[in-house]
Structures are given as structure tokens and as C-alpha cells.
Design a protein around this motif. Structure first.
Motif, mmCIF file in Angstrom:
data_model
loop_
_atom_site.group_PDB
_atom_site.id
_atom_site.type_symbol
_atom_site.label_atom_id
_atom_site.label_comp_id
_atom_site.label_asym_id
_atom_site.label_seq_id
_atom_site.Cartn_x
_atom_site.Cartn_y
_atom_site.Cartn_z
ATOM 1 N N TYR A 9 3.266 -4.560 2.512
ATOM 2 C CA TYR A 9 3.826 -3.481 3.093
ATOM 3 C C TYR A 9 5.184 -3.069 2.909
ATOM 4 C CZ TYR A 9 5.838 -1.570 7.500
ATOM 5 O OH TYR A 9 6.463 -0.799 8.198
ATOM 6 N N HIS A 10 6.116 -3.949 2.517
ATOM 7 C CA HIS A 10 7.295 -3.439 1.984
ATOM 8 C C HIS A 10 7.138 -2.893 0.715
ATOM 9 C CE1 HIS A 10 11.305 -4.536 0.139
ATOM 10 N NE2 HIS A 10 11.841 -4.378 1.271
ATOM 11 N N GLY A 11 6.464 -3.422 -0.386
ATOM 12 C CA GLY A 11 6.192 -2.761 -1.530
ATOM 13 C C GLY A 11 5.865 -1.274 -1.487
ATOM 14 N N LYS A 12 5.020 -1.217 -0.480
ATOM 15 C CA LYS A 12 4.292 0.106 -0.354
ATOM 16 C C LYS A 12 5.370 1.302 0.128
ATOM 17 C CE LYS A 12 0.361 1.140 1.673
ATOM 18 N NZ LYS A 12 -0.478 1.518 0.287
ATOM 19 N N HIS A 13 6.293 0.801 0.819
ATOM 20 C CA HIS A 13 7.454 1.604 1.338
ATOM 21 C C HIS A 13 8.677 1.811 0.514
ATOM 22 C CE1 HIS A 13 5.284 1.043 5.042
ATOM 23 N NE2 HIS A 13 5.668 2.181 5.559
ATOM 24 N N GLU A 14 8.983 0.585 -0.486
ATOM 25 C CA GLU A 14 9.945 0.631 -1.315
ATOM 26 C C GLU A 14 9.640 0.821 -2.767
ATOM 27 O OE1 GLU A 14 13.021 0.549 0.134
ATOM 28 O OE2 GLU A 14 12.413 0.374 1.840
ATOM 29 N N ARG A 15 8.444 0.258 -3.338
ATOM 30 C CA ARG A 15 7.960 0.260 -4.660
ATOM 31 C C ARG A 15 6.648 0.463 -4.649
ATOM 32 N NH1 ARG A 15 9.715 -4.771 -7.917
ATOM 33 N NH2 ARG A 15 9.468 -3.551 -9.493
ATOM 34 N N ARG A 16 6.235 1.544 -4.301
ATOM 35 C CA ARG A 16 4.904 2.065 -4.220
ATOM 36 C C ARG A 16 4.347 2.210 -5.535
ATOM 37 N NH1 ARG A 16 2.458 4.399 -0.021
ATOM 38 N NH2 ARG A 16 0.511 5.803 -0.566
ATOM 39 N N GLY A 17 3.089 1.245 -5.818
ATOM 40 C CA GLY A 17 2.386 1.319 -6.951
ATOM 41 C C GLY A 17 3.106 0.342 -7.716
ATOM 42 N N ARG A 18 3.696 -0.697 -7.386
ATOM 43 C CA ARG A 18 4.068 -1.922 -7.950
ATOM 44 C C ARG A 18 3.861 -2.977 -7.626
ATOM 45 N NH1 ARG A 18 8.560 -0.493 -11.326
ATOM 46 N NH2 ARG A 18 8.342 -2.780 -11.910
ATOM 47 N N ALA A 19 4.185 -4.242 -8.070
ATOM 48 C CA ALA A 19 3.787 -5.739 -7.481
ATOM 49 C C ALA A 19 5.236 -6.003 -6.906
ATOM 50 C CB ALA A 19 3.273 -6.388 -8.613
#
Length: 652
Positions: free
Chosen positions: A371-381
Motif C-alpha cells: 500500500y505504501h509502495g503504490k502511493h510512494e514508489r509506484r511500480g517498484r518493490a
């Protein structure tokens, strides 16, 4: 011909069917319980007969042959015993059953010849004892071997037949009568064995079919029917087992959750059938890399979410590298019959024992990292870290405070101006929530609004905020509009919508001056309900704005579906606009699109003179951002409207 058929039938009766593995195993299991009893009957009765003939027959015959036969039985039992309950291959089962046939025949011959050899040495009673021994041996052995038809019939042939022929040959009426009785009993026993074996075979076949069906149902219950991967149920079963194993061994266990970015747009544009084909190809790609990157389990959780686990996980850096390989693989175009589509993926990762103490926490924290990645680093791990843990604790405190809050007292409204670039005049204000918690103090909207949306509390915030905003906006000049944000929860429920309509109608504020802003996240809910809600608000006279335009999954496919009056270009396209050709082209295209569709367009997040100059050159009409004004306290709006001089714009 009759003889040939008879021999063929007998051959089928005594044959071991290697093509029925379940039957072979069932026979072996049944025999493993009966073989010890068989050898006990043989040896015990043999020694009773032996003692009867001691002193009458030679010792070598009465004692030593009995001893030899007992040793053979003991050795055979010793060889059999370790295999009792063992799981054997089909080939080994056949071999063991054939050995049983051979020993049944050899021991039948051996005990028959021995007993009949004793017959001449005894008197009437001893000879009768020989007949009793052979009768008990025949019937007892056949009953013990009832689950192996061939062995039971071989006993009948090798024991009963010599016994009957020998006793008939004596010419003694009593012995001839005994032979006739034994013949009849043996025939009855053979018939019983044939019928019982048939029923036993059918029972095994029925049980096999039931088990096969049960296993198939179990497989189907644990397999995703679309992709063939293990499903959510199978994944959590595996996760619990893998966690227990890692815990007992002190090993590392990593969990990754993959979410596809852009999948909804494919569904909306091409339909669910194409979306399903895409998911099948995604599963195929993930399975390929899964086999080579050390993941020990891969599954589809549902929708466009997949998960994988890595037992004996490597270090964190290696886990992230492997996850980025998956992300890179998902970025490559997918060639479908209907179209070539391109999506991406975001991955959240958590590792036990560093960042989780239970299987449930491992999953929850992985989901949070995603969830955090989709908002802060979308398309990453994104790897779950101590910073995320601190954020979770902070959000938990905020969530608890939200649940206990008195929103009518604790919420206030700030207003950020929306201005006309050409006339340099304020044409409206966007209402922004401000919350001061008695326990936590002032909390940023960027923190509490997402939590309120996630927990479903957002509608409880919307109503008092809307009341306060409408009350304040009623004091403004008639040409100044109010923009107010509605969440998916506000639009997705008839009851929530009715409450909002009631507040607007009861406020006395002209709905024609009210722009209600929605984001594309509302489309992921019940779109039909959202559509009905927007239609109702539009009939009321309110304007409808699509907020953060260009960042969602389905902007173009939904533009015609809703009665929009305005779009707002997201600030992510505006930052550094003057030095980013890609952003410049996007904003230009969106401005042209809005004009062609007859929609107003507000550009958000304008913060520098250069950005403003670029927008003016592109023909933008309305904008908002810190370059013009930060949000203003509700008590200062009227003085702002009265005193505005816009020195920065005049200088520009």
C-alpha cells in the motif's frame, strides 16, 4: 474348448492384477493383519498333531519335519513383519502378493504331505486327528487369505484335494464320509471367497473413486480456476505451515505481495474477457521467474493480486533485487489477440523474524508495504522497515483518535483560492479539512484523510465539514464558487448521499455555486451507484469535478460516463512543467481535451513563477496553488477577497 475356457478362467482367478494399484495396496494391508494369525494356526495345530504321533511315528517325521515346517513359517513371518504398514510401490506390491501365492502353495503341499505321511502310523483316533488337522488347516488358511483370492484357492487345491483323494482311497466308510464333508465345506468356502473377493474389489474401487473425487474437490478448492495457481485459501494454508517451520528452525521467511498497476484500465477498455487473458499471461510470467528466483510458493490471492513466499530467505538486498526483477518482467508488453497492453506491478515485502512475529502480522505488514509502495514508489518493490512500523503505530493512534473524535467540535475548514489566470481574480475556493485532536494535537489531512477513507470513517467527517463550508461560503459574494471533496464512501451509499443532499438543501446555499469534487478511486467501488449519486447531485444543480485527473486508471473511459462539468489536472504534471517536455505535452493535451469536451479545467499545485508562465502560454484559464495563495483560515476569507492585490501576478 471347454477345458481351455476353464483354464483361462482359473488363470484369471489366480492372477495378480498389476493394473489396479489401489486394490493391490488394499489386499496387502488386509493381509498384513491376517498373516500372523495364519502362521499361528499352522504352527500351533502342527505341533498338536506332532505330539499326538510322538512314539507312534519316527521322530524325524513326527518332530523334525514339524520343526522344519515351523522354522519356515517363522522365517516367512520375520520377512513379512517389517513390511507391515509400509507404503510400497505398485511393483513391490505385486511382488509381495506373488510371493504370498508361492508360499501358500508350497506350505500347503508341505503340511499336506507331512500330515498324510503320519496317517499310516496311527490308530483310528490318530488318523481322525490327521483329518481334523487338514480340515482346520484348509479352512483356517483360506479364511486368513480371503482378501487374496488366488492364495486362498491355492490352499484349497494343495491341501483339500490331496486330503480328500487320500481319505477316499482308504475305503473306510467313516473316512470317505469325512472326505465328502470336507469337499462340500471346501466348495462352500470357495464360493464364499469368490463372492467376498468380488465385494471387496468393488468396495476398494468405490472407495478409490470417492477418494479421487475428494482429492479432486480438494484440489479445486485450493486452485485458482483461471490461472491454475494455488488460490488464496491454499496460500494461507501454506503460509501458516511455512511460518511454523521457519519458527522451529530459526530460519528467515519472506513474503511478497504483487499488485498490478493499470489492470483496471485494461478491464474497462477491452472487457473482462481480455482482462482474464492478461491475468493468465501474468501468472505464466510469474511462474517462470518463480521457478528460478528461489520463491517456494506462488499464488493468486484474487483480482489482480498475487503473492509469493521465500523459505530460507536470503538477505534483504537480494530479496529486493529479485522483486525488482519481477517488476521489470511485468513492465514488458503483453501480446493478446485483441491488443498489446502494457501494465506494471508494485510489490510489498516483509521478512520474518525481523519485521513480523506471526503469520498474520507477516501478511498484514507485507500488505502495508505494498500500500505504501503504490502511493510512494509506484511500480517498484518496497521492503517493510522500522520506519513503516513507526508509521503503522502512528496511524493506529490516529485511527483510534478518529473513532473517539467529536468532529463537529474538532474539525475546522480552510479555503484555498482558485483564480482566473486571465483576470487575476479569485473565482472560488476549495474547502480543506483541518483537524485538531485533543489527544494528538493538529494532524495533517495527508495523514488522517487516507486513514478515515480506509476505515470507512470518512463519511462522518464529510457531513460536519460540508455544513461548516456551506455556512461560511454563504457569506461570500455571489460570483465566488465553493469546491468540496466527496469520497467514494459518500457516493457509494444511498444513505450517505441522502444526508449530503439534505445538508445542501438545508443550507440555503445556491447549489449552482457548488462544485463537488470526486476522484477516480470512486470508480473502483460500485460504479452504478456512483453514477446514480452523481446524476442526483447534478440534477440538484451542483457542478461535478473530476479531481487529480490523469493519475487514475480509467480517466478517458469514464469521462463520457459521468455528467462532469470540470476536471482538475493533478499537481504531479505541473511540478517543473517549464523544464519537463513530457509534462508540458501532457498538460497541453489535457487542456485541449477539456476545451473540446466543453469542460472547465483547473490546474492544481502551481508554486513558481515559471510554472505560471508556462501555463499562461498553454492557454490555461484556472489554477490554484501556493504561488497564488496557501490555504486561508475561514475567518480570513472575506478580508482576503477584499484586500487581494496579487502582487506576484502583477509582477509576472
Amino acid at each position: 474348448m471347454v477345458v481351455r475356457r476353464t483354464l483361462g478362467y482359473l488363470a484369471r482367478i489366480v492372477a495378480i492384477r498389476s493394473d489396479k494399484p489401489e486394490l493391490l495396496k488394499a489386499q496387502l494391508t488386509a493381509l498384513s493383519r491376517m498373516i500372523p494369525l495364519l502362521y499361528f494356526i499352522l504352527v500351533a495345530n502342527a505341533w498338536v498333531l506332532s505330539i499326538t504321533f510322538v512314539g507312534l511315528a519316527p521322530d524325524w517325521l513326527a518332530l523334525y519335519v514339524a520343526l522344519a515346517l515351523s522354522v519356515v513359517c517363522g522365517l516367512r513371518l520375520a520377512l513379512w513383519w517389517p513390511k507391515k504398514g509400509a507404503i510400497l510401490s505398485n511393483r513391490k506390491c505385486v511382488r509381495e502378493l506373488m510371493h504370498t501365492n508361492v508360499f501358500a502353495a508350497l506350505l500347503g503341499i508341505g503340511f499336506s504331505l507331512w500330515a498324510l505321511s503320519l496317517f499310516p502310523y496311527g490308530g483310528t483316533y490318530e488318523k481322525a486327528h490327521v483329518g481334523l488337522f487338514l480340515t482346520i488347516t484348509t479352512l483356517g488358511s483360506m479364511l486368513c487369505l480371503i482378501h487374496l483370492r488366488s492364495a486362498a484357492l491355492l490352499v484349497a487345491v494343495t491341501v483339500a484335494v490331496p486330503f480328500v483323494l487320500y481319505f477316499v482311497s482308504t475305503g473306510v466308510p467313516a473316512f470317505v464320509g469325512m472326505a465328502i464333508n470336507v469337499t462340500l465345506v471346501t466348495i462352500a468356502a470357495v464360493i464364499v471367497i469368490l463372492f467376498q473377493y468380488r465385494d471387496f474389489t468393488r468396495m476398494v474401487q468405490a472407495r478409490t473413486r470417492t477418494e479421487t473425487l475428494s482429492n479432486e474437490n480438494l484440489r479445486l478448492a485450493n486452485v485458482d480456476s483461471l490461472t491454475g495457481l494455488p488460490n488464496r485459501r491454499a496460500f494461507f494454508t501454506y503460509l501458516d505451515a511455512a511460518f511454523c517451520t521457519a519458527q522451529s528452525r530459526g530460519a528467515r521467511l519472506a513474503l511478497g505481495i504483487i499488485d498490478l498497476n493499470g489492470f483496471k484500465a485494461v478491464n474497462d477498455l477491452y472487457g473482462h474477457a481480455v482482462g482474464d487473458k492478461l491475468l493468465v499471461q501474468v501468472a505464466s510470467r510469474l511462474s517462470g521467474i518463480h521457478a528460478s528466483n528461489g520463491a517456494s510458493f506462488l499464488s493468486r490471492l484474487g483480482g489482480d493480486e498475487f503473492a509469493y513466499a521465500v523459505a530460507d530467505a536470503p538477505d534483504n538486498e537480494a530479496l529486493v533485487v529479485r522483486a525488482e526483477e519481477i517488476v521489470s518482467l511485468l513492465r514488458k508488453p503483453f501480446v493478446l489477440a485483441e491488443a498489446i497492453v502494457q501494465i506494471s506491478g508494485s510489490i510489498g515485502i516483509t521478512v520474518y523474524p525481523e519485521m513480523a512475529s506471526s503469520a498474520e502480522q507477516l501478511f498484514e505488514r507485507t500488505d502495508y508495504a505494498l500500500y505504501h509502495g503504490k502511493h510512494e514508489r509506484r511500480g517498484r518493490a518496497v521492503l517493510f522497515s522500522s520506519d513503516h512500523e513507526a508509521q503503522i503505530n502512528s496511524e493506529a493512534r490516529i485511527e483510534q483518535a478518529l473513532k473517539l473524535a467529536d468532529f463537529a467540535q474538532e474539525l475546522t475548514v480552510a479555503f484555498q483560492p482558485i483564480f482566473d489566470i486571465r483576470s487575476q481574480a479569485t473565482i472560488g475556493f476549495e474547502a480543506l479539512a483541518r483537524w485538531s485532536s485533543p489527544s494528538l494535537g493538529r494532524i495533517s489531512p495527508a495523514q488522517f484523510v487516507p486513514i478515515a477513507e480506509r476505515t470507512g470513517i470518512i463519511s462522518a467527517l464529510t457531513r460536519p465539514l460540508l455544513e461548516k463550508a456551506l455556512l461560511e461560503a454563504g457569506k461570500w459574494p455571489d460570483d465566488v464558487r465553493l469546491s468540496f471533496n466527496l469520497s467514494a464512501h459518500d457516493l457509494g451509499s444511498p444513505d450517505n448521499l441522502a444526508a449530503i443532499v439534505g445538508i445542501i438543501e438545508g443550507s440555503g446555499f445556491d447549489p449552482g455555486r457548488l462544485d463537488l469534487e470526486i476522484t477516480e478511486t470512486a470508480f473502483t467501488h460500485d460504479f452504478e451507484q456512483v453514477h446514480q449519486s452523481v446524476d442526483r447531485l447534478r440534477r440538484l444543480g451542483c457542478g461535478i469535478s473530476l479531481d487529480d485527473f490523469g493519475t487514475g486508471y480509467s480517466s478517458l473511459s469514464r469521462l463520457h460516463a459521468l455528467p462532469l462539468t470540470r476536471i482538475k489536472i493533478d499537481r504531479s504534471f505541473v511540478t517543473g512543467l517549464h523544464k519537463n517536455p513530457a509534462s508540458l505535452k501532457i498538460v497541453k493535451s489535457l487542456l485541449v481535451l477539456s476545451r473540446d469536451m466543453g469542460l472547465d479545467c483547473v490546474v492544481e499545485g502551481v508554486e513558481t513563477r515559471e510554472e505560471m508562465a508556462a501555463l499562461r502560454e498553454l492557454g490555461a484559464v484556472m489554477a490554484q496553488g501556493y504561488f497564488y495563495s496557501p490555504p486561508i483560515a475561514q475567518n480570513d476569507v472575506l478580508s482576503f477577497l477584499h484586500d487581494q492585490t496579487m502582487p506576484l501576478l502583477q509582477a509576472g
